[in-house]
Design a protein around this motif. Structure first.
Motif, PDB file in Angstrom:
ATOM      1  N   GLY A  60       0.797  -1.218   0.000  1.00  0.00           N
ATOM      2  CA  GLY A  60       0.000   0.000   0.000  1.00  0.00           C
ATOM      3  C   GLY A  60       0.827   1.265   0.000  1.00  0.00           C
ATOM      4  O   GLY A  60       0.530   2.215  -0.731  1.00  0.00           O
ATOM      5  N   ARG A  61       1.864   1.288   0.817  1.00  0.00           N
ATOM      6  CA  ARG A  61       2.698   2.499   0.902  1.00  0.00           C
ATOM      7  C   ARG A  61       3.448   2.745  -0.401  1.00  0.00           C
ATOM      8  O   ARG A  61       3.623   3.888  -0.811  1.00  0.00           O
ATOM      9  N   VAL A  62       3.901   1.676  -1.052  1.00  0.00           N
ATOM     10  CA  VAL A  62       4.615   1.824  -2.320  1.00  0.00           C
ATOM     11  C   VAL A  62       3.660   2.323  -3.403  1.00  0.00           C
ATOM     12  O   VAL A  62       3.999   3.223  -4.175  1.00  0.00           O
ATOM     13  N   ILE A  63       2.458   1.755  -3.445  1.00  0.00           N
ATOM     14  CA  ILE A  63       1.455   2.203  -4.418  1.00  0.00           C
ATOM     15  C   ILE A  63       1.119   3.672  -4.184  1.00  0.00           C
ATOM     16  O   ILE A  63       1.041   4.461  -5.130  1.00  0.00           O
ATOM     17  N   GLN A  64       0.951   4.050  -2.933  1.00  0.00           N
ATOM     18  CA  GLN A  64       0.640   5.441  -2.604  1.00  0.00           C
ATOM     19  C   GLN A  64       1.790   6.364  -3.039  1.00  0.00           C
ATOM     20  O   GLN A  64       1.556   7.423  -3.631  1.00  0.00           O
ATOM     21  N   TRP A  65       3.014   5.967  -2.796  1.00  0.00           N
ATOM     22  CA  TRP A  65       4.164   6.772  -3.188  1.00  0.00           C
ATOM     23  C   TRP A  65       4.235   6.903  -4.706  1.00  0.00           C
ATOM     24  O   TRP A  65       4.491   7.993  -5.234  1.00  0.00           O
ATOM     25  N   MET A  66       4.030   5.784  -5.441  1.00  0.00           N
ATOM     26  CA  MET A  66       4.078   5.835  -6.907  1.00  0.00           C
ATOM     27  C   MET A  66       2.955   6.712  -7.458  1.00  0.00           C
ATOM     28  O   MET A  66       3.165   7.475  -8.414  1.00  0.00           O
ATOM     29  N   ASP A  67       1.758   6.615  -6.871  1.00  0.00           N
ATOM     30  CA  ASP A  67       0.645   7.463  -7.306  1.00  0.00           C
ATOM     31  C   ASP A  67       0.965   8.937  -7.092  1.00  0.00           C
ATOM     32  O   ASP A  67       0.713   9.778  -7.967  1.00  0.00           O
TER      33      ASP A  67
END
Length: 103
Positions: A77-84
């Motif tokens: 989740g944190r990686v997806i949020q950062w990429m977004d």
């Protein structure tokens, strides 16, 4: 089952490419310039399309192979949020450059 879901993704991707006007425009506008004058048009066209498909397949396989080991990390989740957020920032910067650029 699992195999049917994968087939649906394949068909969706294939239909998306076939119905995408950019793909047709590429083949109509870009490829003909590489066909030697006086050579068989159909044979050269299919040959160039075959090369384009083969390169796309190799690129996709390399990309899948390179990211498969990272799949667990990329799904966090944190990686997806950062990429977004990073992608959004890039788009905002492009928009600002367009808005503030000289015409």
């Amino acid at each position: 089952g699992e195999g049917r879901g994968q087939a649906n993704w394949f068909l969706k991707g294939m239909l998306g490419n076939l119905l995408n006007p950019k793909v047709g425009i590429f083949y109509v506008s870009f490829l003909p310039q590489f066909i030697p004058q006086g050579q068989p048009l159909v044979a050269w066209t299919f040959g160039l399309v075959g090369i384009h498909v083969a390169l796309g397949l190799l690129w996709s396989m390399a990309l899948i192979g390179a990211t498969q080991s990272l799949a667990g990390v990329l799904r966090r989740g944190r990686v997806i949020q950062w990429m977004d957020r990073a992608t959004g920032l890039v788009f905002v910067l492009f928009a600002a450059r367009l808005a503030l650029g000289r015409r």
